[in-house]
Design an enzyme around this catalytic site. Structure first.
Site, PDB file in Angstrom:
ATOM      1  N   GLU A  38       0.843  -1.194   0.000  1.00  0.00           N
ATOM      2  CA  GLU A  38       0.000   0.000   0.000  1.00  0.00           C
ATOM      3  C   GLU A  38       0.872   1.236   0.000  1.00  0.00           C
ATOM      4  O   GLU A  38       1.780   1.361   0.797  1.00  0.00           O
ATOM      5  CB  GLU A  38      -0.927  -0.029   1.223  1.00  0.00           C
ATOM      6  N   ALA A  53     -21.108   4.247   0.954  1.00  0.00           N
ATOM      7  CA  ALA A  53     -21.252   3.232   2.009  1.00  0.00           C
ATOM      8  C   ALA A  53     -22.516   2.394   1.859  1.00  0.00           C
ATOM      9  O   ALA A  53     -23.096   1.936   2.826  1.00  0.00           O
ATOM     10  CB  ALA A  53     -21.200   3.887   3.384  1.00  0.00           C
ATOM     11  N   HIS A  56     -25.316  -1.999  -2.525  1.00  0.00           N
ATOM     12  CA  HIS A  56     -26.378  -1.862  -3.518  1.00  0.00           C
ATOM     13  C   HIS A  56     -27.055  -3.192  -3.768  1.00  0.00           C
ATOM     14  O   HIS A  56     -26.408  -4.242  -3.771  1.00  0.00           O
ATOM     15  CB  HIS A  56     -25.797  -1.343  -4.837  1.00  0.00           C
ATOM     16  N   VAL A 179       4.178   1.051  -5.393  1.00  0.00           N
ATOM     17  CA  VAL A 179       4.781   0.240  -6.454  1.00  0.00           C
ATOM     18  C   VAL A 179       5.175   1.149  -7.614  1.00  0.00           C
ATOM     19  O   VAL A 179       4.356   1.897  -8.146  1.00  0.00           O
ATOM     20  CB  VAL A 179       3.801  -0.855  -6.927  1.00  0.00           C
ATOM     21  N   ILE A 340     -12.801  -0.517 -10.620  1.00  0.00           N
ATOM     22  CA  ILE A 340     -13.763  -0.951  -9.605  1.00  0.00           C
ATOM     23  C   ILE A 340     -14.472   0.276  -9.046  1.00  0.00           C
ATOM     24  O   ILE A 340     -14.221   0.719  -7.928  1.00  0.00           O
ATOM     25  CB  ILE A 340     -13.056  -1.756  -8.472  1.00  0.00           C
ATOM     26  N   SER A 346     -19.938  -3.053  -2.717  1.00  0.00           N
ATOM     27  CA  SER A 346     -20.941  -4.121  -2.598  1.00  0.00           C
ATOM     28  C   SER A 346     -20.426  -5.423  -3.196  1.00  0.00           C
ATOM     29  O   SER A 346     -20.677  -6.511  -2.691  1.00  0.00           O
ATOM     30  CB  SER A 346     -22.216  -3.733  -3.346  1.00  0.00           C
TER      31      SER A 346
HETATM   32  C1  LIG Z   1     -18.053   8.824  -4.589  1.00  0.00           C
HETATM   33  C2  LIG Z   1     -18.124   7.331  -4.558  1.00  0.00           C
HETATM   34  C3  LIG Z   1     -19.254   6.687  -4.116  1.00  0.00           C
HETATM   35  C4  LIG Z   1     -19.338   5.290  -4.096  1.00  0.00           C
HETATM   36  N1  LIG Z   1     -20.412   4.684  -3.533  1.00  0.00           N
HETATM   37  C5  LIG Z   1     -20.444   3.334  -3.458  1.00  0.00           C
HETATM   38  C6  LIG Z   1     -21.500   2.657  -2.808  1.00  0.00           C
HETATM   39  O1  LIG Z   1     -22.347   3.268  -2.190  1.00  0.00           O
HETATM   40  N2  LIG Z   1     -21.552   1.307  -2.855  1.00  0.00           N
HETATM   41  C7  LIG Z   1     -20.596   0.592  -3.493  1.00  0.00           C
HETATM   42  O2  LIG Z   1     -20.720  -0.621  -3.525  1.00  0.00           O
HETATM   43  N3  LIG Z   1     -19.551   1.201  -4.065  1.00  0.00           N
HETATM   44  C8  LIG Z   1     -19.456   2.548  -4.038  1.00  0.00           C
HETATM   45  N4  LIG Z   1     -18.389   3.178  -4.609  1.00  0.00           N
HETATM   46  C9  LIG Z   1     -17.368   2.362  -5.186  1.00  0.00           C
HETATM   47  C10 LIG Z   1     -16.401   1.829  -4.167  1.00  0.00           C
HETATM   48  O3  LIG Z   1     -16.022   2.829  -3.271  1.00  0.00           O
HETATM   49  C11 LIG Z   1     -15.198   1.320  -4.908  1.00  0.00           C
HETATM   50  O4  LIG Z   1     -15.644   0.433  -5.868  1.00  0.00           O
HETATM   51  C12 LIG Z   1     -14.217   0.592  -4.029  1.00  0.00           C
HETATM   52  O5  LIG Z   1     -13.915   1.301  -2.860  1.00  0.00           O
HETATM   53  C13 LIG Z   1     -12.967   0.353  -4.822  1.00  0.00           C
HETATM   54  O6  LIG Z   1     -12.025  -0.307  -4.048  1.00  0.00           O
HETATM   55  P1  LIG Z   1     -10.570  -0.524  -4.604  1.00  0.00           P
HETATM   56  O7  LIG Z   1      -9.905  -1.359  -3.600  1.00  0.00           O
HETATM   57  O8  LIG Z   1     -10.649  -0.993  -5.978  1.00  0.00           O
HETATM   58  O9  LIG Z   1      -9.947   0.923  -4.714  1.00  0.00           O
HETATM   59  P2  LIG Z   1      -9.336   1.891  -3.607  1.00  0.00           P
HETATM   60  O10 LIG Z   1     -10.124   1.863  -2.390  1.00  0.00           O
HETATM   61  O11 LIG Z   1      -9.128   3.195  -4.272  1.00  0.00           O
HETATM   62  O12 LIG Z   1      -7.949   1.239  -3.253  1.00  0.00           O
HETATM   63  C14 LIG Z   1      -6.825   1.313  -4.066  1.00  0.00           C
HETATM   64  C15 LIG Z   1      -5.623   1.335  -3.194  1.00  0.00           C
HETATM   65  O13 LIG Z   1      -4.466   1.180  -3.972  1.00  0.00           O
HETATM   66  C16 LIG Z   1      -3.431   1.974  -3.472  1.00  0.00           C
HETATM   67  N5  LIG Z   1      -2.455   2.191  -4.525  1.00  0.00           N
HETATM   68  C17 LIG Z   1      -2.611   2.874  -5.661  1.00  0.00           C
HETATM   69  N6  LIG Z   1      -1.478   2.875  -6.387  1.00  0.00           N
HETATM   70  C18 LIG Z   1      -0.590   2.150  -5.699  1.00  0.00           C
HETATM   71  C19 LIG Z   1       0.766   1.786  -5.934  1.00  0.00           C
HETATM   72  N7  LIG Z   1       1.425   2.186  -7.021  1.00  0.00           N
HETATM   73  N8  LIG Z   1       1.396   1.033  -5.033  1.00  0.00           N
HETATM   74  C20 LIG Z   1       0.757   0.631  -3.919  1.00  0.00           C
HETATM   75  N9  LIG Z   1      -0.514   0.958  -3.644  1.00  0.00           N
HETATM   76  C21 LIG Z   1      -1.196   1.711  -4.530  1.00  0.00           C
HETATM   77  C22 LIG Z   1      -4.183   3.202  -3.046  1.00  0.00           C
HETATM   78  O14 LIG Z   1      -3.461   3.984  -2.125  1.00  0.00           O
HETATM   79  C23 LIG Z   1      -5.451   2.616  -2.434  1.00  0.00           C
HETATM   80  O15 LIG Z   1      -5.303   2.354  -1.069  1.00  0.00           O
HETATM   81  C24 LIG Z   1     -18.275   4.551  -4.589  1.00  0.00           C
HETATM   82  C25 LIG Z   1     -17.111   5.217  -5.012  1.00  0.00           C
HETATM   83  C26 LIG Z   1     -17.005   6.587  -4.936  1.00  0.00           C
HETATM   84  C27 LIG Z   1     -15.724   7.245  -5.261  1.00  0.00           C
END
Ligand SMILES: Cc1cc2nc3c(=O)[nH]c(=O)nc-3n(C[C@H](O)[C@H](O)[C@H](O)COP(=O)(O)OP(=O)(O)OC[C@H]3O[C@@H](n4cnc5c(N)ncnc54)[C@H](O)[C@@H]3O)c2cc1C
Lengths: 484, 411
Positions: A38, A53, A56, A179, A340, A346
């Site tokens: 991370e 949060a 869905h 990374v 994603i 969800s």
């Molecule tokens: C405004 C908004 C509203 C939403 N509402 C909903 C909802 O109500 N219900 C629902 O189901 N989904 C919702 N979503 C979608 C949901 O939040 C995301 O789909 C989900 O959090 C994505 O998770 P993730 O792990 O893919 O991405 P992230 O949570 O963004 O995690 C990615 C991680 O990778 C790390 N990272 C990036 N680059 C590097 C690197 N080079 N090296 C190491 N680490 C790195 C980042 O620091 C981060 O911690 C919403 C999203 C947003 C923005």
């Protein structure tokens, strides 16, 4: 085989958002040496920190897409996952409200789509019933699509708990590990972050907004990710009852429309806006955005008392160029979990399962571990205990009798636990997200100096080295004249 | 137990001493902090006690005067103890490391929990969320009690007293205070603080200005300030970027009344504190309130005075004295925002405290009873930052009805 002197892992998960966290947890069931990489000082610092949060129900995504499939599946899995991980989850149901006949025909389409996606229990509720089940709803709403399986959850609590559970089962979390390069050498990937380097046989790219950059490191340029801003206003717990269900406006092509929802912690959340951006780091809120949130949510529920605002924040959606989740494998052993965007939270448990199945298909042998434990005791155990139980805990550890955050009533014991327990908090915001200290009415005004002290003691840091959220986010700049 | 006092700041301690002197012995002060003194512990500047003791004391010195009495009289107090709940029948639930969660049934309760600062969130300032944004009181605690500097170049939003005091404190500590911005066309702080904390140090006070945006990813790098119009809306085109690493907020204090709500006490929409009668008794019989939990005071001297009333009257309540020979509601014209007390139920001389909603010059405060002018007081200048008082003589208090408080002025 890995080069000498480089730590070797069977699997490296890049990104400790909810997708990476759930995947790491899923993989920790097997006999694998796992690390989570991370770039930030804590988990859940990307989209998984700031979102709606909502779990869905699954009527939004087009039939046949991965989004549709994994959303419905994930939403079905979520209550069990939440229970295992000791995370608050509430099945409050959701409503998509229509203000005119055009919107009614939209929600009728959603109903059909939801049924096709396999969402259970969807139906249209008419004005009178709508008013009965959602008493503060606008007089102007004519009907709504009701989804009884809609639910709410705390996204960063879920993410931290999933990472914690993976760690309890042996996974390692490497923080501040951004990374910067991946090199494939025979059947392992060498992953570097500046001068730091590790190697792994399996790589999961769950880097959120930066997943395109990571994929490109192994030559996959088939997609790109751009940020889409979503701004929110969070209101005091006093207002949590203003909405019973999660109340959506009828969706547009840009997103699910602005919503009003109670949170699992009893606050009221309103938002998000939806604005395409270019800067992946710009998480600032705007006057226009916040004004829009107020205006549009007030159309749904006219009585929202915005004077009781606690905070506003912005989340960035990682919008993929294909329109669907991008869960692909450009090279054997390297899997993208990219694009994603919503409903990624969800879908997260189902995404993890989907990835595991891809690995099996690629011929990786995954042997179940005998000592795997899917259960993580809740972080809010003390808060939920009855008086007798609380007194037993306080007797054992008096720190639980000392309240540090008065607004949310968080004890010193809980703060210490948040720092000591996997994945331990390393900064003020980390403590805040795990314990809710500083999330109440005074927003840390009273408790932050004490929390800084506890962090300094526990992490053996000088007081002035304590940060708000890692990196250069120092809380203080040095000693006073007298302190020097 | 006969009397429980919640809060061991100046209000709680004065009330306890007054109750003791009126004969109460079975009593206890409950304080969540590790020492008595409340917010005064971090107010190391002087200016306390001028009215009451005729000398300028620092916050801790003023608090010590009362703490000494509490200790000499042997009034019991529990530190590190947080009250979690009060029921309308005065059962108090509290927690501390030694006793765990425990309850006390009290005959009378005095609320003296103080107030808290309004945070940034309530203002909804757009921009990022970096380190370096503190409420003025938090910064005060860091500097005065922990010995650490929250930053080196500072903008202060809001000209409340704590903000003004911190402008001076940070300057003395070698930081540069670039501006104090105040949304209103006048300051919310005491005139003497503007003089001594800003003017003496040539710190610019920008009235009718606010912070419209916050910049910086990890640590604050600057803020954008703008002028506001008469409706307090930022005027487009007047934005100015000020580089700074710290933003302190002094944008208002809110009485801490979560417990009062659980006890079923009626709160005033204007003060944010309980509605009380001349005894400082709330709408729940036997529960009294004093100090900043009741309404925000500018001078601690008035807090002590108010707390003495509450302590004495709580003692009378405990021994069963119930005097009720009037039922009068105090109303204001809006220029006067509120009065404390809000009700009078006994014909005695009553000091009525109030605050105005704007700056007025050549002011005259008139009190009417059934259309008849019964009291009047002239004042060259009144301002929202300064609490005022007017005495109502007992013979002028009617049996029932309203007392109407009106402010006549040129503006
Ligand atoms: C405004 C908004 C509203 C939403 N509402 C909903 C909802 O109500 N219900 C629902 O189901 N989904 C919702 N979503 C979608 C949901 O939040 C995301 O789909 C989900 O959090 C994505 O998770 P993730 O792990 O893919 O991405 P992230 O949570 O963004 O995690 C990615 C991680 O990778 C790390 N990272 C990036 N680059 C590097 C690197 N080079 N090296 C190491 N680490 C790195 C980042 O620091 C981060 O911690 C919403 C999203 C947003 C923005």
């Amino acid at each position: 085989m890995a080069a000498e002197g480089i730590a070797y892992y069977d699997a490296a998960v890049i990104g400790a958002g909810v997708a990476g966290a759930m995947t790491a947890r899923e993989l920790s069931r097997y006999d694998l040496k796992i690390c989570i990489l991370e770039k930030e000082n804590d988990v859940a610092m990307g989209a998984s920190r700031a979102n709606s949060a909502i779990v869905h129900a699954g009527f939004d995504a087009k039939e046949g897409t991965l989004k549709a499939k994994l959303n419905v599946k994930g939403s079905e899995m979520m209550s069990r996952v939440a229970q295992e991980l000791g995370v608050k989850y509430k099945n409050n149901g959701s409503l998509v409200i229509a203000f005119d006949e055009k919107e009614r025909s939209m929600i009728e389409k959603l109903l059909i789509r939801g049924n096709n996606n396999g969402v259970r229990g969807l139906r249209i509720v008419e004005r009178e019933e709508l008013r009965r089940i959602e008493p503060n709803i606008s007089e102007k709403a004519i009907c709504a699509l009701y989804a009884p399986t809609g639910a709410i959850i705390c996204p960063y609590e879920l993410t931290a708990a999933a990472v914690g559970n993976a760690m309890d089962n042996g996974a390692e979390l490497l923080r501040n590990f951004e990374v910067t390069g991946i090199e494939k050498k025979d059947d392992v990937f060498e992953i570097s972050s500046g001068s730091k380097k590790i190697s792994a046989r399996i790589v999961i790219n769950a880097a959120g907004l930066y997943a395109d950059k990571i994929a490109a490191m192994v030559g996959d340029t088939s997609f790109s990710i751009h940020p889409r801003r979503g701004e929110y206003i969070l209101l005091d717990k006093e207002c949590g009852a203003a909405a019973v269900h999660t109340v959506f406006r009828t969706p547009t092509e840009k997103g699910k429309g602005i919503l009003v929802t109670p949170t699992v912690d009893g606050n009221l959340l309103t938002g998000p806006t939806s604005v395409d951006m270019t800067d992946k780091e710009d998480k600032s809120t705007t006057d226009d955005g916040l004004a829009r949130v107020k205006r549009e949510t007030s159309e749904s529920i006219p009585s929202i008392p915005f004077a009781k605002t606690i905070t506003s924040f912005c989340g960035l959606r990682a919008v993929g160029s294909t329109g669907d989740f991008i869960i692909t494998s450009p090279v054997r052993g390297f899997i993208n979990a990219a694009g994603i965007e919503s409903p990624g939270l969800s879908a997260s448990p189902a995404i993890a399962e989907f990835i595991r199945n891809m690995l099996l298909e690629q011929g990786f042998s995954l042997k179940l571990r005998k000592d795997y434990n899917p259960v993580r005791p809740p972080m809010h155990g003390f808060a939920c205990a009855d008086t007798e139980e609380k007194n037993r805990i306080i007797k054992e550890n008096p720190a639980f009798g000392r309240i540090v955050c008065r607004c949310e009533r968080v004890t010193e014991g809980e703060i210490l636990e948040a720092i000591r327990r996997n994945p331990g908090a390393r900064d003020v915001d980390g403590v805040k997200r795990r314990t809710r200290s500083g999330m109440g009415r005074c927003q840390g005004g009273f408790c932050s100096p004490r929390i800084m002290e506890i962090l300094a003691d526990e992490l053996k840091l000088p007081f002035e080295a304590v940060t708000k959220s890692g990196g250069a986010s120092l809380m203080c700049v040095g000693k006073t004249k007298e302190g020097r | 137990m006969e009397l429980v006092i919640i809060g061991g700041g100046p209000a709680g301690m004065s009330a306890a001493v007054a109750a003791y002197e009126s004969g109460v012995r079975d009593m206890m002060i409950i304080e969540r902090d590790e020492a008595l003194g409340g917010i005064l512990r971090q107010c190391i500047h002087n200016g306390f006690g001028l009215h009451r003791f005729g000398e300028e004391l620092t916050g801790p010195e003023y608090a010590w005067k009362y703490e000494k009495q509490v200790k000499e009289l042997g009034i019991p107090f529990k530190l590190n103890t947080t009250v979690l709940d009060i029921t309308p029948d005065k059962t108090i639930t509290a927690v501390n490391p030694e006793d765990g969660v425990f309850t006390i049934k009290a005959k009378a309760v005095i609320l003296a929990m103080g107030c808290r600062e309004r945070p940034r969130g309530a203002l909804n300032i757009a921009g990022t969320r970096p380190a370096g944004i503190y409420s003025a009181g938090t910064a005060q605690k860091l500097v005065n009690m922990k010995g650490f500097m929250p930053g080196r170049s500072v903008v202060i939003l809001g000209s409340g007293d704590i903000g003004l005091i911190m402008a001076r404190r940070m300057t003395l500590e070698g930081a540069e205070v670039k501006a104090v911005c105040e949304l209103m066309p006048y300051s919310g702080g005491l005139a003497r603080n503007i003089e001594q904390c800003l003017n003496d140090f040539k710190i610019p006070l920008r009235l009718s200005h606010t912070v419209v945006r916050v910049f910086g990813k990890e640590r604050l790098t600057g803020v954008s300030v703008a002028r506001v119009d008469e409706n307090r809306r930022p005027v487009p085109g007047t934005e100015e970027y000020i580089p700074c690493d710290t933003l302190l907020l002094s944008v208002g204090l809110i009485p801490e009344n979560e417990l009062s709500k659980s006890a079923g006490i009626a709160l005033s929409g204007v003060t944010g504190g309980p509605e009380v009668n001349q005894d400082r008794q709330t709408t729940v019989p036997g529960i009294f309130a004093c100090g900043n939990v009741l309404h925000v005071h500018d001078l601690v001297d008035f807090v002590s005075e108010e707390a003495e009333t509450a302590g004495k009257k709580a003692a009378e309540y405990i021994i069963g004295i119930r005097k009720k020979n009037a039922d009068v509601t105090l109303k204001t014209d809006g220029r006067i925002r509120y009065t404390v007390p809000q009700r009078i139920t006994e014909k005695s001389d009553v000091n009525v405290y109030f605050r105005v909603g704007d700056v007025f010059r050549g002011a005259c405060i008139n009190v009417y009873s059934g259309g008849r002018l019964i009291a009047s007081r002239k004042k060259a200048r009144v301002a929202p930052g300064e609490m005022e008082v007017i005495k109502i003589k007992k013979e002028l208090i009617p049996d029932s009805g309203e007392l109407y408080f009106e402010l006549e002025a040129k503006k």
